[in-house]
Design a protein around this motif. Structure first.
Motif, PDB file in Angstrom:
ATOM      1  N   GLN A  78     -20.567  80.607  60.106  1.00  0.00           N
ATOM      2  CA  GLN A  78     -19.742  81.668  60.659  1.00  0.00           C
ATOM      3  C   GLN A  78     -18.406  81.803  59.932  1.00  0.00           C
ATOM      4  O   GLN A  78     -17.947  80.895  59.237  1.00  0.00           O
ATOM      5  CB  GLN A  78     -19.493  81.456  62.146  1.00  0.00           C
ATOM      6  CG  GLN A  78     -18.676  80.244  62.504  1.00  0.00           C
ATOM      7  CD  GLN A  78     -18.531  80.097  64.020  1.00  0.00           C
ATOM      8  OE1 GLN A  78     -19.418  80.461  64.799  1.00  0.00           O
ATOM      9  NE2 GLN A  78     -17.406  79.575  64.448  1.00  0.00           N
ATOM     10  N   GLY A 126     -23.692  90.173  51.067  1.00  0.00           N
ATOM     11  CA  GLY A 126     -23.057  89.337  52.080  1.00  0.00           C
ATOM     12  C   GLY A 126     -21.641  88.956  51.707  1.00  0.00           C
ATOM     13  O   GLY A 126     -20.728  88.999  52.543  1.00  0.00           O
ATOM     14  N   THR A 161     -25.676  88.538  61.324  1.00  0.00           N
ATOM     15  CA  THR A 161     -26.318  89.098  60.133  1.00  0.00           C
ATOM     16  C   THR A 161     -27.142  88.025  59.435  1.00  0.00           C
ATOM     17  O   THR A 161     -26.867  86.830  59.591  1.00  0.00           O
ATOM     18  CB  THR A 161     -25.265  89.663  59.155  1.00  0.00           C
ATOM     19  OG1 THR A 161     -25.912  90.194  57.999  1.00  0.00           O
ATOM     20  CG2 THR A 161     -24.289  88.581  58.717  1.00  0.00           C
ATOM     21  N   THR A 162     -28.129  88.458  58.674  1.00  0.00           N
ATOM     22  CA  THR A 162     -28.887  87.526  57.835  1.00  0.00           C
ATOM     23  C   THR A 162     -28.363  87.516  56.405  1.00  0.00           C
ATOM     24  O   THR A 162     -28.866  86.767  55.570  1.00  0.00           O
ATOM     25  CB  THR A 162     -30.381  87.885  57.808  1.00  0.00           C
ATOM     26  OG1 THR A 162     -30.549  89.209  57.288  1.00  0.00           O
ATOM     27  CG2 THR A 162     -30.985  87.806  59.199  1.00  0.00           C
ATOM     28  N   ASP A 163     -27.362  88.343  56.109  1.00  0.00           N
ATOM     29  CA  ASP A 163     -26.742  88.290  54.789  1.00  0.00           C
ATOM     30  C   ASP A 163     -26.091  86.929  54.578  1.00  0.00           C
ATOM     31  O   ASP A 163     -25.570  86.326  55.523  1.00  0.00           O
ATOM     32  CB  ASP A 163     -25.676  89.375  54.645  1.00  0.00           C
ATOM     33  CG  ASP A 163     -26.270  90.736  54.359  1.00  0.00           C
ATOM     34  OD1 ASP A 163     -27.451  90.799  54.000  1.00  0.00           O
ATOM     35  OD2 ASP A 163     -25.544  91.738  54.501  1.00  0.00           O
ATOM     36  N   ALA A 164     -26.101  86.456  53.353  1.00  0.00           N
ATOM     37  CA  ALA A 164     -25.480  85.175  53.020  1.00  0.00           C
ATOM     38  C   ALA A 164     -24.276  85.410  52.132  1.00  0.00           C
ATOM     39  O   ALA A 164     -24.189  86.405  51.410  1.00  0.00           O
ATOM     40  CB  ALA A 164     -26.478  84.267  52.312  1.00  0.00           C
ATOM     41  N   ARG A 189     -21.374  85.761  62.359  1.00  0.00           N
ATOM     42  CA  ARG A 189     -22.292  84.634  62.409  1.00  0.00           C
ATOM     43  C   ARG A 189     -23.449  84.898  61.461  1.00  0.00           C
ATOM     44  O   ARG A 189     -24.050  85.969  61.464  1.00  0.00           O
ATOM     45  CB  ARG A 189     -22.796  84.404  63.836  1.00  0.00           C
ATOM     46  CG  ARG A 189     -21.717  83.823  64.743  1.00  0.00           C
ATOM     47  CD  ARG A 189     -22.229  83.478  66.113  1.00  0.00           C
ATOM     48  NE  ARG A 189     -21.200  82.843  66.917  1.00  0.00           N
ATOM     49  CZ  ARG A 189     -21.260  82.696  68.241  1.00  0.00           C
ATOM     50  NH1 ARG A 189     -22.314  83.135  68.900  1.00  0.00           N
ATOM     51  NH2 ARG A 189     -20.265  82.117  68.895  1.00  0.00           N
ATOM     52  N   TYR A 190     -23.763  83.890  60.636  1.00  0.00           N
ATOM     53  CA  TYR A 190     -24.790  84.021  59.611  1.00  0.00           C
ATOM     54  C   TYR A 190     -26.049  83.278  60.040  1.00  0.00           C
ATOM     55  O   TYR A 190     -25.986  82.111  60.431  1.00  0.00           O
ATOM     56  CB  TYR A 190     -24.270  83.463  58.282  1.00  0.00           C
ATOM     57  CG  TYR A 190     -23.036  84.177  57.789  1.00  0.00           C
ATOM     58  CD1 TYR A 190     -23.129  85.429  57.201  1.00  0.00           C
ATOM     59  CD2 TYR A 190     -21.775  83.605  57.923  1.00  0.00           C
ATOM     60  CE1 TYR A 190     -22.002  86.097  56.748  1.00  0.00           C
ATOM     61  CE2 TYR A 190     -20.635  84.263  57.475  1.00  0.00           C
ATOM     62  CZ  TYR A 190     -20.757  85.510  56.894  1.00  0.00           C
ATOM     63  OH  TYR A 190     -19.634  86.175  56.457  1.00  0.00           O
ATOM     64  N   ASP A 209     -22.676  79.349  55.695  1.00  0.00           N
ATOM     65  CA  ASP A 209     -23.986  79.642  56.276  1.00  0.00           C
ATOM     66  C   ASP A 209     -23.979  79.611  57.800  1.00  0.00           C
ATOM     67  O   ASP A 209     -25.052  79.705  58.415  1.00  0.00           O
ATOM     68  CB  ASP A 209     -25.054  78.676  55.748  1.00  0.00           C
ATOM     69  CG  ASP A 209     -25.264  78.800  54.250  1.00  0.00           C
ATOM     70  OD1 ASP A 209     -25.087  79.909  53.718  1.00  0.00           O
ATOM     71  OD2 ASP A 209     -25.599  77.779  53.611  1.00  0.00           O
TER      72      ASP A 209
END
Length: 517
Positions: free
Chosen positions: A205, A56, A40-43, A228-229, A203
């Motif tokens: 995993q 996120g 994902t691109t969520d933080a 995983r980010y 940022d």
């Protein structure tokens, strides 16, 4: 959030992204404990529920913490989770009680008590983090705990309070592990959710193992999961192409999503409606160059959502003309009614009437991930049409970006809003109420009163007119400009199922529904 919730349009369509080769099937191992890797691109802003109010972080909270209430897949009404029952007392919607479920234990082995629940709500309000969820509990006056009973006393009638209890803001923490007056440091998490967080690198995993001690609304444990980010959608795409992840969600690049094809049986994608929105927020304070409402209205006359959705997002989002998204009670087209077509001429006249010097210069910030840079460039181009504005654009890392707008350092900023719960109320006080989470400085007593009035209705179908009136006020005052409404995509390898349940607009991120098939 979210009928009040938006319905899934397409369930488990088998498709393939152009440029992504056929997935190499792993040999059948019959091993139910094999880890499913999700990208994902969520933080994640914080691992402490008192210090995070973003998609996120809450996605992680849904899995490692419990709230008193949660949602069944596809449901719009909260159901008991850490509680065995919850209800309003009397007809005034000002006293809400929950009976705690027996046998819930924290990782230390200590039993969860009503005192832990009280402590969790009290500390969210006490800490009142700039980027935390305290604003969700604006109607919460006090909490009592006696035996297994938790009683919430509200300052005004609030039929939406159960929705807020069911959100990430209602995550219950161990009072012996989390300080009362500040956020917990480090990467340890002591929750009672369906998963235990066994490893975490910011940022990078998060490793989740099923919690064998879980007791709540769910019937069974899920599979081990590794989150995983990725810093942007291009990196997520590379990980997907490189078969480093089994599931890709939020968000692959628009060009990838727009080219999905039904011809490849080696991948699955779930496409669904979503109540997630994105708005351009405007600083309305006296010190801002956008303080004058005529300046903000001029900006509204220049935004071309159709162009933005078609060029930057390749049609993977829908243009949005209202505060409340399509699919929810109270949705309107208030901005289309007030500003039907982009017009430099009308924008110019407003600025002349305001007596400001041209071009009006202001700062525009965005989170440096997904298509944020491309969107900012397109909006800059639109807003500078006719030489009326000069836009200074800057991208920020996500956590820094939140601090920039939370401390009033930006004049304008574009932010996505993942609805907290399936009700239009989540688009009210949090976005346009006095002291809103988005910190625009906007305050309108008419809007505040409409928000308060709408909260008195247990029958949520009765709030429609209040929210229509509220959106007319917002279109007139322009503390924000709606941009678009998201479509939700979950792409997985052919042997992973359950993607259609991962995110259904209730604010719950169901990693436990992912399965090897």
């Amino acid at each position: 959030m979210r009928s009040v919730r938006m319905r899934i349009l397409a369930i488990c369509l088998v498709v393939a992204a152009v440029g992504v080769g056929g997935w190499q099937l792993l040999p059948s191992q019959g091993d139910e404990n094999r880890t499913i890797t999700v990208g994902t691109t969520d933080a994640v802003t914080s691992l402490d529920p008192a210090g995070a109010y973003d998609a996120g972080s809450w996605a992680l909270f849904s899995n490692v913490f419990q709230s008193l209430l949660s949602y069944e897949p596809g449901g719009a009404t909260p159901v008991p989770d850490a509680a065995r029952s919850c209800a309003f007392v009397g007809s005034g919607l000002r006293t809400y009680t929950c009976e705690l479920r027996a046998g819930i234990t924290f990782p230390s082995g200590r039993a969860m008590t009503a005192q832990d629940v009280k402590y969790s709500f009290d500390r969210v309000k006490k800490i009142n983090s700039d980027v935390g969820p305290a604003s969700l509990f604006s109607t919460l006056a006090s909490v009592d705990a006696e035996g297994d009973t938790v009683t919430f006393h509200l300052s005004s009638p609030d039929a939406t309070f159960p929705f807020k209890v069911a959100s990430g803001a209602g995550s219950i923490v161990d009072r012996e592990k989390y300080p009362a007056g500040g956020l917990r440091s480090g990467h340890d998490v002591d929750g009672t959710g369906p998963y235990r967080l066994t490893a975490y690198t910011k940022d990078k995993q998060a490793t989740l193992e099923p919690n064998s001690s879980y007791k709540g609304e769910l019937d069974g444990a899920g599979r081990p999961v590794k989150l995983r980010y990725y810093g942007d959608s291009a990196k997520l795409e590379a990980a997907w192409k490189g078969k480093q992840i089994d599931v890709a969600t939020r968000n692959l690049p628009p060009k990838v999503l727009s080219r999905l094809s039904a011809s490849d049986p080696d991948q699955r994608v779930t496409e669904s409606d979503s109540s997630d929105t994105r708005n351009l927020y405007l600083n309305t304070r006296q010190s801002s160059p956008l303080h004058d409402v005529r300046v903000r209205r001029a900006l509204a006359w220049l935004v071309d959502r159709e162009q933005l959705a078609a060029t930057v997002y390749d049609g993977t989002v829908d243009p949005l003309y209202s505060l409340v998204p399509a699919g929810l009670n109270g949705h309107t087209t208030s901005f289309a009614d007030a500003y039907p077509d982009p017009s430099v001429k009308k924008a110019r006249q407003l600025l002349i009437d305001a007596g400001v010097s041209l071009p009006v210069r202001f700062t525009f910030g965005y989170g440096d991930r997904d298509a944020g840079a491309e969107e900012a460039a397109e909006l800059k181009h639109q807003l500078e049409a006719g030489g009326l504005f000069k836009v200074d654009v800057k991208g920020y890392e996500w956590t820094d970006f939140q601090k920039q707008w939370a401390t009033g350092k930006l004049d304008a900023w574009a932010v996505g809003w993942a609805a907290d719960y399936p009700d239009p109320d989540t688009f009210g006080a949090q976005l346009v109420g006095t002291g809103s989470t988005m910190n625009t400085g906007y305050s309108n007593k008419l809007v505040d009163n409409l928000i308060i009035d709408s909260q008195q209705y247990a029958d949520r179908g009765r709030v429609t007119q209040d929210f229509r009136s509220l959106q007319d006020d917002v279109a007139r005052d322009v503390p924000l400009i709606p941009l678009w409404q998201r479509k939700e995509y979950v792409v997985s390898s052919e042997e992973v199922g359950g993607g259609q349940y991962l995110d259904d607009g209730t604010g719950v991120y169901r990693l436990w529904r992912l399965e090897w098939i």
